[in-house]
Design a protein around this motif. Structure first.
Motif, PDB file in Angstrom:
ATOM      1  N   THR A 152       0.302  -0.955   0.066  1.00  0.00           N
ATOM      2  CA  THR A 152       0.410   0.469  -0.646  1.00  0.00           C
ATOM      3  C   THR A 152       0.881   1.677  -0.154  1.00  0.00           C
ATOM      4  OG1 THR A 152      -0.468  -0.847   2.325  1.00  0.00           O
ATOM      5  CG2 THR A 152      -2.222  -0.365   1.007  1.00  0.00           C
ATOM      6  N   GLY A 153       2.296   1.252   0.766  1.00  0.00           N
ATOM      7  CA  GLY A 153       2.987   2.474   0.549  1.00  0.00           C
ATOM      8  C   GLY A 153       3.458   2.485  -0.965  1.00  0.00           C
ATOM      9  N   LEU A 154       3.586   1.647  -1.084  1.00  0.00           N
ATOM     10  CA  LEU A 154       4.751   2.088  -2.859  1.00  0.00           C
ATOM     11  C   LEU A 154       3.374   2.637  -3.721  1.00  0.00           C
ATOM     12  CD1 LEU A 154       7.041  -0.811  -3.511  1.00  0.00           C
ATOM     13  CD2 LEU A 154       7.186   1.274  -3.931  1.00  0.00           C
ATOM     14  N   THR A 157      -6.984  13.878  -7.264  1.00  0.00           N
ATOM     15  CA  THR A 157      -6.008  12.952  -7.028  1.00  0.00           C
ATOM     16  C   THR A 157      -6.452  11.864  -5.375  1.00  0.00           C
ATOM     17  OG1 THR A 157      -4.354  14.718  -7.455  1.00  0.00           O
ATOM     18  CG2 THR A 157      -3.485  13.657  -5.290  1.00  0.00           C
ATOM     19  N   ALA A 158      -7.097  13.150  -4.674  1.00  0.00           N
ATOM     20  CA  ALA A 158      -8.126  12.767  -3.787  1.00  0.00           C
ATOM     21  C   ALA A 158      -8.783  11.378  -3.373  1.00  0.00           C
ATOM     22  CB  ALA A 158      -8.911  13.260  -2.750  1.00  0.00           C
ATOM     23  N   SER A 159      -9.276  11.375  -5.008  1.00  0.00           N
ATOM     24  CA  SER A 159     -10.073  10.108  -6.035  1.00  0.00           C
ATOM     25  C   SER A 159      -9.397   8.956  -5.904  1.00  0.00           C
ATOM     26  CB  SER A 159     -11.156  10.226  -6.704  1.00  0.00           C
ATOM     27  OG  SER A 159     -11.733  11.864  -6.763  1.00  0.00           O
ATOM     28  N   LEU A 160      -8.536   8.995  -6.657  1.00  0.00           N
ATOM     29  CA  LEU A 160      -7.022   7.963  -6.750  1.00  0.00           C
ATOM     30  C   LEU A 160      -6.431   7.455  -5.999  1.00  0.00           C
ATOM     31  CD1 LEU A 160      -5.810   9.674  -9.701  1.00  0.00           C
ATOM     32  CD2 LEU A 160      -6.138   7.467  -9.611  1.00  0.00           C
ATOM     33  N   ILE A 161      -6.673   8.479  -4.332  1.00  0.00           N
ATOM     34  CA  ILE A 161      -5.457   7.579  -3.267  1.00  0.00           C
ATOM     35  C   ILE A 161      -5.922   6.489  -2.728  1.00  0.00           C
ATOM     36  CG2 ILE A 161      -5.354   8.277  -0.939  1.00  0.00           C
ATOM     37  CD1 ILE A 161      -3.947  10.803  -1.307  1.00  0.00           C
ATOM     38  N   PRO A 162      -7.279   6.434  -2.668  1.00  0.00           N
ATOM     39  CA  PRO A 162      -7.855   5.033  -2.116  1.00  0.00           C
ATOM     40  C   PRO A 162      -7.910   3.837  -2.581  1.00  0.00           C
ATOM     41  CG  PRO A 162      -9.896   6.434  -2.376  1.00  0.00           C
ATOM     42  CD  PRO A 162      -8.960   7.875  -3.099  1.00  0.00           C
ATOM     43  N   ARG A 163      -7.234   3.866  -3.777  1.00  0.00           N
ATOM     44  CA  ARG A 163      -8.129   2.809  -4.795  1.00  0.00           C
ATOM     45  C   ARG A 163      -7.408   1.581  -5.050  1.00  0.00           C
ATOM     46  NH1 ARG A 163      -3.721   0.320  -7.076  1.00  0.00           N
ATOM     47  NH2 ARG A 163      -2.389   0.880  -5.574  1.00  0.00           N
ATOM     48  N   SER A 164      -6.617   1.053  -4.153  1.00  0.00           N
ATOM     49  CA  SER A 164      -6.301  -0.187  -3.679  1.00  0.00           C
ATOM     50  C   SER A 164      -6.869  -0.739  -2.464  1.00  0.00           C
ATOM     51  CB  SER A 164      -4.577  -0.526  -3.874  1.00  0.00           C
ATOM     52  OG  SER A 164      -4.581   0.123  -2.572  1.00  0.00           O
ATOM     53  N   ALA A 201      -7.507  -2.877   4.059  1.00  0.00           N
ATOM     54  CA  ALA A 201      -8.264  -1.600   4.447  1.00  0.00           C
ATOM     55  C   ALA A 201      -8.414  -1.163   5.487  1.00  0.00           C
ATOM     56  CB  ALA A 201      -9.172  -3.057   4.220  1.00  0.00           C
ATOM     57  N   LEU A 202      -7.724  -1.888   6.614  1.00  0.00           N
ATOM     58  CA  LEU A 202      -7.700  -0.988   7.821  1.00  0.00           C
ATOM     59  C   LEU A 202      -6.119  -0.271   7.577  1.00  0.00           C
ATOM     60  CD1 LEU A 202      -8.333  -4.174  10.319  1.00  0.00           C
ATOM     61  CD2 LEU A 202      -9.683  -2.075   9.892  1.00  0.00           C
ATOM     62  N   PHE A 203      -5.106  -0.599   7.252  1.00  0.00           N
ATOM     63  CA  PHE A 203      -3.510   0.400   7.843  1.00  0.00           C
ATOM     64  C   PHE A 203      -4.160   1.464   6.666  1.00  0.00           C
ATOM     65  CE2 PHE A 203      -0.410   1.634   5.053  1.00  0.00           C
ATOM     66  CZ  PHE A 203       0.681   1.465   5.749  1.00  0.00           C
ATOM     67  N   LEU A 204      -4.998   1.374   5.735  1.00  0.00           N
ATOM     68  CA  LEU A 204      -5.435   2.501   4.902  1.00  0.00           C
ATOM     69  C   LEU A 204      -6.424   3.758   5.557  1.00  0.00           C
ATOM     70  CD1 LEU A 204      -4.246   3.508   2.925  1.00  0.00           C
ATOM     71  CD2 LEU A 204      -5.505   3.093   0.824  1.00  0.00           C
ATOM     72  N   SER A 205      -7.173   3.390   5.896  1.00  0.00           N
ATOM     73  CA  SER A 205      -8.097   3.775   7.362  1.00  0.00           C
ATOM     74  C   SER A 205      -7.270   4.083   8.588  1.00  0.00           C
ATOM     75  CB  SER A 205      -9.390   3.733   7.373  1.00  0.00           C
ATOM     76  OG  SER A 205      -9.092   2.255   7.684  1.00  0.00           O
ATOM     77  N   ILE A 206      -6.480   3.997   8.730  1.00  0.00           N
ATOM     78  CA  ILE A 206      -5.649   4.538   9.779  1.00  0.00           C
ATOM     79  C   ILE A 206      -5.210   5.186   9.329  1.00  0.00           C
ATOM     80  CG2 ILE A 206      -4.381   4.068  11.887  1.00  0.00           C
ATOM     81  CD1 ILE A 206      -5.780   1.260  11.950  1.00  0.00           C
ATOM     82  N   SER A 207      -4.625   5.267   8.308  1.00  0.00           N
ATOM     83  CA  SER A 207      -3.187   5.669   8.304  1.00  0.00           C
ATOM     84  C   SER A 207      -3.860   6.953   7.219  1.00  0.00           C
ATOM     85  CB  SER A 207      -2.075   5.347   7.263  1.00  0.00           C
ATOM     86  OG  SER A 207      -2.898   5.087   5.810  1.00  0.00           O
ATOM     87  N   VAL A 208      -5.455   7.262   6.789  1.00  0.00           N
ATOM     88  CA  VAL A 208      -5.165   8.558   5.714  1.00  0.00           C
ATOM     89  C   VAL A 208      -5.409  10.184   6.831  1.00  0.00           C
ATOM     90  CG1 VAL A 208      -7.992   9.281   5.265  1.00  0.00           C
ATOM     91  CG2 VAL A 208      -7.306   7.224   3.972  1.00  0.00           C
ATOM     92  N   PRO A 209      -5.770   9.691   7.805  1.00  0.00           N
ATOM     93  CA  PRO A 209      -5.542  11.271   8.339  1.00  0.00           C
ATOM     94  C   PRO A 209      -3.838  11.906   8.485  1.00  0.00           C
ATOM     95  CG  PRO A 209      -6.987   9.831  10.038  1.00  0.00           C
ATOM     96  CD  PRO A 209      -6.563   8.918   8.991  1.00  0.00           C
ATOM     97  N   ILE A 210      -3.105  10.786   8.423  1.00  0.00           N
ATOM     98  CA  ILE A 210      -2.289  10.772   8.338  1.00  0.00           C
ATOM     99  C   ILE A 210      -1.669  11.815   7.141  1.00  0.00           C
ATOM    100  CG2 ILE A 210       0.728  10.716   8.301  1.00  0.00           C
ATOM    101  CD1 ILE A 210      -0.837   8.122  10.087  1.00  0.00           C
ATOM    102  N   ILE A 211      -2.590  11.357   5.827  1.00  0.00           N
ATOM    103  CA  ILE A 211      -2.154  11.457   4.852  1.00  0.00           C
ATOM    104  C   ILE A 211      -2.413  12.757   4.582  1.00  0.00           C
ATOM    105  CG2 ILE A 211      -2.638  10.771   1.963  1.00  0.00           C
ATOM    106  CD1 ILE A 211      -3.013   8.100   3.340  1.00  0.00           C
ATOM    107  N   ALA A 212      -3.605  13.233   4.456  1.00  0.00           N
ATOM    108  CA  ALA A 212      -4.581  14.193   4.510  1.00  0.00           C
ATOM    109  C   ALA A 212      -3.755  15.922   5.354  1.00  0.00           C
ATOM    110  CB  ALA A 212      -5.556  13.962   5.521  1.00  0.00           C
TER     111      ALA A 212
END
Lengths: 231, 121
Positions: free
Chosen positions: A102-104, A123-130, A215-226
């Protein structure tokens, strides 16, 4: 009211019909490219065009499937529970695979959006693509993306991974069973997990584990990405 | 004790609602369905919900998961916004990031396994 009920009934019926035809075809000729996902979708589009149903009407009528998708997410607890001992045993491997993947993927999206000068919304629509669909939609709207576009990106990238994944992994010389399963689950979610199940038990288990953890990893790291994006 | 499919559906649906409720009450920024899944998972671990109570329904549903992906794909192809996002650079991004994601996790796991094996020796 009656027309709405009629639309729902018609949409559900026509969807089920194309799915069963697609499934029958796939069972008779089990080829990768005859996956019911493609055949049924094409068939359904043709059917809708022939019967002059437009996209918005169909979307209205097929909300029931959206509800079922939510139920399916809850149902994922069952395979997760069955794989709990496997997960506990291999948690390091799983975390490494999922975080690197997911990081890569995220880095690639951010760098290329910058290079191609895409606007922030895209870009925001692309970020959660995986990630799995319902989770991706929430992440995208949190970041200020467009949800319908995200739906498209999620499905297209899952399809891309599903189509090129098996060949790419073979070409790259990946032999480890867990590596194959984890890679497919991380990048093609449910479709990938399904695909890796056809390689074998271990690959399949790793695939579905990867899907839920990513899925869990990305939903947790989203605030950081934002916060990073706002800088 | 095995339950028939309808009570199983009620249990899964109940957990979905519970997930939404918990999200709304505690302002959790996760989707309700994910929280529902986590709660159901915890209940399964603690044994409050037996595996047989939900097993058949969930495995049936996950086996036919493909069906649930067809409506969003189809409505997208038929929607009017579809043509606006068909740019070659978007596709480039999707393809390349999928490749990065696939290879990233695959190589990371493969290298980790090799490193682990060397450690044991």
């Amino acid at each position: 009211m009656i027309t709405l009920l009629g639309t729902v009934f018609f949409c559900v019926l026509i969807t089920l019909l194309s799915y069963f035809i697609g499934l029958k075809l796939y069972r008779k000729y089990p080829k990768d490219w005859l996956n019911p996902l493609y055949t049924s979708s094409v068939l359904l589009i043709i059917l809708l065009l022939v019967t002059h149903v437009n996209g918005d009407t169909y979307q209205e009528g097929s909300f029931i499937f959206n509800l079922l998708l939510q139920l399916a997410i809850v149902s994922l607890a069952v395979p997760l529970f069955k794989q709990w001992s496997l997960l506990k045993k291999h948690y390091k491997k799983i975390c490494i695979g999922v975080i690197c993947g997911t990081g890569l993927g995220l880095t690639a999206v951010s760098v290329m959006s910058y290079v191609f000068h895409l606007n922030e919304q895209l870009t925001a629509s692309l970020i959660p693509r995986s990630v799995t669909l319902p989770i991706a939609i929430t992440i995208s709207s949190d970041l200020g993306g467009i949800t319908t576009t995200t739906v498209f990106f999620v499905i297209v990238s899952a399809l891309i991974s599903l189509i090129i994944g098996p060949k790419l992994l073979k070409r790259a010389g990946i032999k480890s069973k867990s590596a194959k399963g984890l890679a497919m689950g991380t990048s093609a979610q449910m479709l990938g997990a399904n695909r890796s199940l056809s390689w074998g038990e271990e690959e399949g288990a790793m695939g579905s584990v990867a899907m839920t953890t990513s899925a869990l990893f990305l939903s947790i790291s989203v605030p950081i990405i934002a916060t990073v994006l706002n800088l | 004790m095995k339950l028939s499919w309808f009570p199983q559906l009620i249990i899964i649906g109940g957990f979905l609602l519970l997930g939404y409720g918990v999200c709304a009450v505690f302002h959790i920024p996760l989707p309700g369905s994910v929280v529902g899944m986590i709660i159901l998972f915890v209940f399964l671990l603690t044994g409050l919900i037996k595996l047989e109570w939900v097993e058949n329904f969930s495995s049936f549903q996950l086996r036919h998961l493909t069906l649930l992906f067809i409506p969003p794909i189809v409505s997208l192809f038929l929607s009017s916004t579809f043509l606006n996002i068909l740019h070659w650079n978007v596709f480039m991004i999707l393809i390349l990031s999928s490749v990065c994601c696939l290879l990233g996790s695959a190589f990371a796991v493969e290298w980790y396994e090799k490193w682990k094996r060397r450690q044991i020796k």
